[in-house]
Design an enzyme around this catalytic site. Structure first.
Site, PDB file in Angstrom:
ATOM      1  N   LYS A   1       0.827  -1.204   0.000  1.00  0.00           N
ATOM      2  CA  LYS A   1       0.000   0.000   0.000  1.00  0.00           C
ATOM      3  C   LYS A   1       0.864   1.257   0.000  1.00  0.00           C
ATOM      4  O   LYS A   1       0.612   2.189  -0.742  1.00  0.00           O
ATOM      5  CB  LYS A   1      -0.898  -0.036   1.244  1.00  0.00           C
ATOM      6  CG  LYS A   1      -2.190   0.718   1.076  1.00  0.00           C
ATOM      7  CD  LYS A   1      -3.290   0.192   2.010  1.00  0.00           C
ATOM      8  CE  LYS A   1      -2.834   0.000   3.409  1.00  0.00           C
ATOM      9  NZ  LYS A   1      -2.834   0.949   4.409  1.00  0.00           N
TER      10      LYS A   1
ATOM     11  N   ASN B   1       6.790  -0.426  -2.381  1.00  0.00           N
ATOM     12  CA  ASN B   1       7.033  -1.574  -3.257  1.00  0.00           C
ATOM     13  C   ASN B   1       8.407  -2.120  -2.939  1.00  0.00           C
ATOM     14  O   ASN B   1       9.349  -1.353  -2.756  1.00  0.00           O
ATOM     15  CB  ASN B   1       6.984  -1.154  -4.722  1.00  0.00           C
ATOM     16  CG  ASN B   1       5.630  -0.581  -5.107  1.00  0.00           C
ATOM     17  OD1 ASN B   1       4.598  -1.084  -4.683  1.00  0.00           O
ATOM     18  ND2 ASN B   1       5.640   0.487  -5.874  1.00  0.00           N
ATOM     19  N   VAL B   2       8.494  -3.449  -2.886  1.00  0.00           N
ATOM     20  CA  VAL B   2       9.767  -4.080  -2.543  1.00  0.00           C
ATOM     21  C   VAL B   2      10.258  -4.870  -3.759  1.00  0.00           C
ATOM     22  O   VAL B   2       9.498  -5.641  -4.343  1.00  0.00           O
ATOM     23  CB  VAL B   2       9.595  -4.986  -1.301  1.00  0.00           C
ATOM     24  CG1 VAL B   2      10.872  -5.751  -1.005  1.00  0.00           C
ATOM     25  CG2 VAL B   2       9.191  -4.153  -0.080  1.00  0.00           C
TER      26      VAL B   2
ATOM     27  N   GLU C   1      19.789  -5.872   3.063  1.00  0.00           N
ATOM     28  CA  GLU C   1      20.132  -7.280   2.868  1.00  0.00           C
ATOM     29  C   GLU C   1      18.891  -8.103   2.472  1.00  0.00           C
ATOM     30  O   GLU C   1      17.799  -7.856   2.983  1.00  0.00           O
ATOM     31  CB  GLU C   1      20.687  -7.795   4.208  1.00  0.00           C
ATOM     32  CG  GLU C   1      21.138  -9.220   4.233  1.00  0.00           C
ATOM     33  CD  GLU C   1      21.650  -9.637   5.622  1.00  0.00           C
ATOM     34  OE1 GLU C   1      22.096 -10.771   5.762  1.00  0.00           O
ATOM     35  OE2 GLU C   1      21.596  -8.807   6.560  1.00  0.00           O
TER      36      GLU C   1
ATOM     37  N   ASP D   1       4.707  -3.140  14.850  1.00  0.00           N
ATOM     38  CA  ASP D   1       3.894  -3.721  13.763  1.00  0.00           C
ATOM     39  C   ASP D   1       4.215  -5.212  13.628  1.00  0.00           C
ATOM     40  O   ASP D   1       4.298  -5.756  12.533  1.00  0.00           O
ATOM     41  CB  ASP D   1       4.184  -2.980  12.448  1.00  0.00           C
ATOM     42  CG  ASP D   1       3.122  -3.249  11.383  1.00  0.00           C
ATOM     43  OD1 ASP D   1       2.017  -3.722  11.735  1.00  0.00           O
ATOM     44  OD2 ASP D   1       3.397  -3.010  10.199  1.00  0.00           O
TER      45      ASP D   1
ATOM     46  N   ASP E   1      10.386  -4.915   8.238  1.00  0.00           N
ATOM     47  CA  ASP E   1       9.384  -3.839   8.195  1.00  0.00           C
ATOM     48  C   ASP E   1       9.471  -2.936   9.438  1.00  0.00           C
ATOM     49  O   ASP E   1       8.582  -2.935  10.286  1.00  0.00           O
ATOM     50  CB  ASP E   1       7.980  -4.451   8.062  1.00  0.00           C
ATOM     51  CG  ASP E   1       7.014  -3.487   7.411  1.00  0.00           C
ATOM     52  OD1 ASP E   1       7.386  -2.323   7.223  1.00  0.00           O
ATOM     53  OD2 ASP E   1       5.867  -3.900   7.129  1.00  0.00           O
TER      54      ASP E   1
HETATM   55  N1  LIG Z   1      15.050  -8.034   3.566  1.00  0.00           N
HETATM   56  C1  LIG Z   1      14.132  -8.785   2.956  1.00  0.00           C
HETATM   57  N2  LIG Z   1      14.442 -10.000   2.449  1.00  0.00           N
HETATM   58  C2  LIG Z   1      13.499 -10.742   1.824  1.00  0.00           C
HETATM   59  N3  LIG Z   1      12.216 -10.363   1.654  1.00  0.00           N
HETATM   60  C3  LIG Z   1      11.837  -9.169   2.136  1.00  0.00           C
HETATM   61  C4  LIG Z   1      12.761  -8.314   2.809  1.00  0.00           C
HETATM   62  N4  LIG Z   1      12.119  -7.197   3.179  1.00  0.00           N
HETATM   63  C5  LIG Z   1      10.854  -7.330   2.753  1.00  0.00           C
HETATM   64  N5  LIG Z   1      10.654  -8.510   2.132  1.00  0.00           N
HETATM   65  C6  LIG Z   1       9.395  -8.995   1.521  1.00  0.00           C
HETATM   66  O1  LIG Z   1       8.638  -7.886   1.084  1.00  0.00           O
HETATM   67  C7  LIG Z   1       7.387  -7.815   1.747  1.00  0.00           C
HETATM   68  C8  LIG Z   1       7.032  -6.367   2.067  1.00  0.00           C
HETATM   69  O2  LIG Z   1       8.043  -5.795   2.902  1.00  0.00           O
HETATM   70  P1  LIG Z   1       7.685  -4.956   4.194  1.00  0.00           P
HETATM   71  O3  LIG Z   1       6.934  -5.796   5.147  1.00  0.00           O
HETATM   72  O4  LIG Z   1       8.939  -4.320   4.661  1.00  0.00           O
HETATM   73  O5  LIG Z   1       6.792  -3.815   3.594  1.00  0.00           O
HETATM   74  P2  LIG Z   1       5.210  -3.574   3.626  1.00  0.00           P
HETATM   75  O6  LIG Z   1       4.516  -4.474   4.578  1.00  0.00           O
HETATM   76  O7  LIG Z   1       4.733  -3.513   2.226  1.00  0.00           O
HETATM   77  O8  LIG Z   1       5.281  -2.186   4.240  1.00  0.00           O
HETATM   78  P3  LIG Z   1       4.291  -0.997   4.151  1.00  0.00           P
HETATM   79  O9  LIG Z   1       3.100  -1.422   4.958  1.00  0.00           O
HETATM   80  O10 LIG Z   1       5.100   0.093   4.767  1.00  0.00           O
HETATM   81  O11 LIG Z   1       3.982  -0.788   2.682  1.00  0.00           O
HETATM   82  C9  LIG Z   1       7.553  -8.681   2.979  1.00  0.00           C
HETATM   83  O12 LIG Z   1       6.338  -9.221   3.382  1.00  0.00           O
HETATM   84  C10 LIG Z   1       8.530  -9.740   2.519  1.00  0.00           C
HETATM   85  O13 LIG Z   1       7.822 -10.746   1.818  1.00  0.00           O
HETATM   86 MG   LIG Z   2       5.136  -5.745   6.109  1.00  0.00          MG
END
Ligand SMILES: Nc1ncnc2c1ncn2[C@@H]1O[C@H](COP(=O)(O)OP(=O)(O)OP(=O)(O)O)[C@@H](O)[C@H]1O
Ligand SMILES: [Mg+2]
Length: 228
Positions: free
Chosen positions: A41, A44-45, A125, A163, A180
């Site tokens: 939301k 993007n990762v 990482e 969280d 996160d």
């Molecule tokens: N360092 C990491 N290594 C491998 N996978 C990761 C890593 N960081 C994040 N991910 C993957 O990306 C997904 C999203 O990351 P993260 O939880 O940090 O963000 P988010 O929940 O989308 O955060 P936001 O709510 O701020 O948008 C995670 O659920 C995980 O599957």
């Molecule tokens: Mg998350």
């Protein structure tokens, strides 16, 4: 890498983010984008390639809810000097996640090593591990104890995650990795006790479903009273 390769990932990168990604490749933090891991939301990762292996970039959307971010960060003494413009709030949010990860890392908490933060982009990482949500531990009691030990270390580092759930914990060969950290708070933050109680509540609901019989208040106190 070619600009086209970035653009191939569609409209997820605006012009300013594209420039940020180029800057980071120029600085040697990664070479190219491999592909999306998660489209969220607020962020993007992506998996990116670096000569030493994979890394992760987390890109906060410039359309993220910056008012909510501002309200959330305002009481944190670390960000009292924050400016109120939309982009600067989003950049501060990314910097906050970077700093939280670094601080956790310094106290040996099992979290991704943050390599760089630039504007709305965080490089860290990569762990080749599924979310706890998708891979329950084989031995819940052992995994839970490891998790408590991570949260105690985090508390000693002066932070509450705020969280925590099976959505933000990776199961790395039966060892927990916390991810996160954008919401994580300094212990001087008001209501920090209530936020830790909520984290513990989420964990206990999850682990009691797996057959453990954990008491919320008792487990909360194990973290709250963790001493240096
Ligand atoms: N360092 C990491 N290594 C491998 N996978 C990761 C890593 N960081 C994040 N991910 C993957 O990306 C997904 C999203 O990351 P993260 O939880 O940090 O963000 P988010 O929940 O989308 O955060 P936001 O709510 O701020 O948008 C995670 O659920 C995980 O599957
Ligand atoms: Mg998350």
């Amino acid at each position: 890498m070619s600009k086209n390769k970035f653009i191939a990932f569609g409209n997820v990168f605006d012009e300013s983010t594209l420039r940020g990604l180029f800057y980071l490749t120029g600085q040697g933090y990664f070479e190219e984008v491999e592909g999306p891991i998660s489209i969220g939301k607020e962020s993007n990762v992506f998996a990116v390639l670096h000569k030493d292996g994979k890394r992760v970039v987390k890109i906060y959307r410039t359309s993220a809810n910056f008012k909510k971010m501002y309200e959330y960060m305002k009481p944190d003494p670390r960000f009292s000097g924050m400016k109120g413009t939309k982009l600067s709030i989003i950049y501060t949010w990314a910097k906050k996640e970077y700093r939280n990860l670094l601080r956790a890392r310094e106290k040996d908490v099992h979290v991704p090593m943050p390599y760089a933060v630039h504007k709305n982009i965080l490089v860290m990482e990569y762990f080749d591990a599924p979310l706890l949500l998708h891979k329950a531990p084989k031995k819940p009691q052992e995994f839970y104890e490891r998790l408590i030990s991570e949260l105690q270390k985090l508390f000693r580092a002066g932070l509450v995650h705020a969280d925590i759930s099976e959505y933000n914990i990776l199961n790395d060969k039966e060892k927990p990795v916390l991810i996160d950290f954008s919401h994580a708070l300094d212990l001087r933050y008001p209501n920090v006790q209530r936020l830790l109680q909520r984290d513990v509540h989420n964990l206990i609901v999850y682990f009691n479903k797996l057959g453990l019989k954990l008491d919320e208040e008792k487990e909360f106190m194990r973290i709250w009273t963790a001493k240096n």
